[in-house]
Enzyme design. Structure first.
Site, short mmCIF file in Angstrom:
data_model
loop_
_atom_site.label_atom_id
_atom_site.label_comp_id
_atom_site.label_asym_id
_atom_site.label_seq_id
_atom_site.Cartn_x
_atom_site.Cartn_y
_atom_site.Cartn_z
N ASP A 9 49.10 54.24 32.73
CA ASP A 9 49.07 52.50 33.12
C ASP A 9 48.60 51.95 32.77
O ASP A 9 47.11 52.11 32.64
CB ASP A 9 49.10 52.78 34.65
N ASP A 104 54.18 47.82 31.64
CA ASP A 104 52.92 48.49 31.73
C ASP A 104 52.54 50.08 31.57
O ASP A 104 51.23 49.93 32.08
CB ASP A 104 51.62 47.13 32.38
N GLU A 105 53.77 50.22 32.61
CA GLU A 105 53.59 51.76 32.30
C GLU A 105 54.33 52.09 31.91
O GLU A 105 55.93 51.81 31.78
CB GLU A 105 53.04 52.14 33.81
N1 DCP Z 1 53.60 42.08 39.28
C1 DCP Z 1 53.71 41.71 39.25
N2 DCP Z 1 53.94 40.98 41.01
C2 DCP Z 1 53.42 42.38 41.56
C3 DCP Z 1 52.93 43.07 41.17
C4 DCP Z 1 52.45 43.13 39.75
O1 DCP Z 1 53.77 40.48 39.46
N3 DCP Z 1 53.62 42.38 42.60
C5 DCP Z 1 52.62 42.33 37.63
C6 DCP Z 1 51.38 41.83 37.41
C7 DCP Z 1 51.17 43.25 36.96
C8 DCP Z 1 51.73 43.27 36.14
O2 DCP Z 1 52.92 43.32 36.78
O3 DCP Z 1 49.98 42.84 36.16
C9 DCP Z 1 51.91 45.30 36.68
O4 DCP Z 1 51.53 45.68 37.87
P1 DCP Z 1 50.63 46.57 38.07
O5 DCP Z 1 51.30 46.94 39.60
O6 DCP Z 1 50.81 48.05 37.42
O7 DCP Z 1 49.44 45.72 38.47
P2 DCP Z 1 47.69 45.60 37.40
O8 DCP Z 1 48.27 46.26 35.98
O9 DCP Z 1 47.88 43.92 37.82
O10 DCP Z 1 46.57 47.04 38.08
P3 DCP Z 1 46.57 48.26 38.14
O11 DCP Z 1 45.03 47.72 37.00
O12 DCP Z 1 46.51 48.67 39.24
O13 DCP Z 1 47.79 48.54 37.55
CA CA Z 2 48.81 48.09 35.38
#
Ligand code: DCP
Ligand code: CA
Length: 389
Positions: A9, A104-105
């Site tokens: 991730d 992203d995962e």
């Molecule tokens: N995303 C979004 N709205 C949300 C959750 C996520 O638009 N409610 C988008 C933005 C994030 C991406 O999806 O960058 C990936 O979601 P993740 O839950 O993996 O969150 P992040 O990658 O930002 O953070 P983490 O480091 O916790 O994985």
């Molecule tokens: Ca992420």
């Protein structure tokens, strides 16, 4: 032989992509998402912003109150899509068994792939390094014998982490964790479990299967198995998209019917264009309305015949909207459309002139112009209102 599964991730994905492009943003509280002035929500927050209590899904205006020094950036989806494609390509160099989950995962089955690297851990480090070198993004990797444990492990070691749960250690690893960490346990299930005194995954695992099945049915059996670290699901490429959806939150709540219809038409145009680009047709059309009080309704209908024609989808969505508005006259803050039950391209040749050719021609012409000059280049009559109001 035990399987070796990675869950990988990317950390603070949207933010990390922006930081890679603009290194001045590194190490700072950065928030990517909607405009705080226009009821936007946080999509991604840098790890520097998180201690202020900021998380995805929170209104951007609240995030700004919590951390006034944060730097706000609007989302740039095409950048994230490109980064995602590169990320998946990198993973493909390490194992052919990839299951992407969103942008992203991904799960990666690397059973037998670790040999040239010496160990699964070394292989994971090589993947992290490639991602960092090529995308300037850190990734967190969970390693385990099954998907559910790998996913929980990657979640626990964020950011830039690597956590390996050795075969046989699954239950000991899971036991002390709160039940909310278990995929499949949503807010409702968490609440019901807590009411019966179950707060940790270990406590859930030690409940008799019959008890949990009686309480939660088939889902109960699944989460009970996950809680024991048992998950036989394979890593597999997902079947093609099962639905296409679009939604829009308004800057102001509205009861203006023309405005709602115009926006619905634009959304229909967008999802149908995507549908046609996939050479598919849809049988199910659903609309979603969220009212000013956040109450949300979904109304759906099955078409007699699958269609990819904007006018057909819009006519159906329009009927659903009219019915919903007739039932409840409350200001609307969000409108959405979702088309599903997608079928492949095999189209029946009309034996008689069915009257649907014309809209199809119109759709084709519009798709062509929009793909060349962008979605704002052309709008049909129904969609114009929303642009000018
Ligand atoms: N995303 C979004 N709205 C949300 C959750 C996520 O638009 N409610 C988008 C933005 C994030 C991406 O999806 O960058 C990936 O979601 P993740 O839950 O993996 O969150 P992040 O990658 O930002 O953070 P983490 O480091 O916790 O994985
Ligand atoms: Ca992420």
């Amino acid at each position: 032989m035990a399987r070796c599964i990675f869950h990988i991730d990317l950390d603070a994905f949207f933010v990390s992509v922006e930081q890679a492009l603009n290194p001045q943003l590194k190490g700072k509280p950065v928030i990517v998402g909607g405009d705080p002035e226009r009821r936007g929500v946080v999509a991604s927050a840098s790890y520097e912003a998180r201690p202020f209590g900021i998380h995805a899904g929170m209104p951007s205006s609240k995030a700004r109150r919590l951390c006034p020094q944060a730097i706000f950036i609007r989302s740039h989806f095409s950048l994230y899509k490109d980064a995602s494609a590169k990320f998946m390509e990198i993973l493909g160099d390490f194992s052919p068994y990839i299951e992407p989950l969103g942008l992203d995962e991904a799960y990666l089955d690397v059973t037998g792939c670790e040999e040239p690297y010496g160990s699964p851990r070394q292989l994971a480090l090589a993947i992290k390094e490639r991602i960092h070198k090529e995308l300037e993004i850190t990734a967190s990797v969970g390693i385990a014998t099954c998907k559910v444990v790998a996913k929980i492990a990657s979640d626990l070691c964020k950011p830039d982490g690597l956590l390996q749960i050795a075969p046989g250690e699954e239950q000991a690893f899971l036991n002390p964790l709160p039940i909310a960490k278990l995929p499949g346990v949503g807010k409702k299930t968490e609440q019901s479990l807590k009411e019966t005194g179950v707060t940790t995954i270990g406590e859930l695992a030690s409940l008799p299967l019959g008890t949990i099945k009686r309480q939660f049915g088939a889902t109960g059996a699944v989460i009970h198995s996950y809680a024991r670290g048992v998950d036989a699901r394979e890593v597999e490429a997902p079947s093609e998209a099962k639905s296409i959806s679009q939604q829009l939150t308004f800057a102001r709540d509205t009861l203006d019917r023309n405005f709602l219809e115009a926006n619905l038409h634009n959304l229909c145009q967008e999802v149908c264009q995507e549908l046609r680009s996939q050479n598919k047709r849809a049988r199910c059309v659903a609309i979603r309305l969220r009212y000013a009080d956040f109450k949300t309704i979904t109304r759906q209908v099955i078409l007699k015949e699958a269609s990819d024609v904007t006018q057909v989808v819009f006519a159906t969505a329009h009927q659903l909207l009219s019915k919903a508005l007739a039932q409840q006259e409350k200001p609307v803050r969000l409108i959405g459309i979702r088309i599903s039950s997608l079928v492949g391209e095999e189209k029946q040749l009309p034996m008689f002139h069915s009257g649907t050719e014309k809209p199809e021609h119109l759709d084709k012409a519009i798709d062509k112009i929009r793909s060349k000059y962008g979605s704002k280049a052309i709008k049909t009559g129904n969609g114009i209102f929303s642009e000018s109001s």
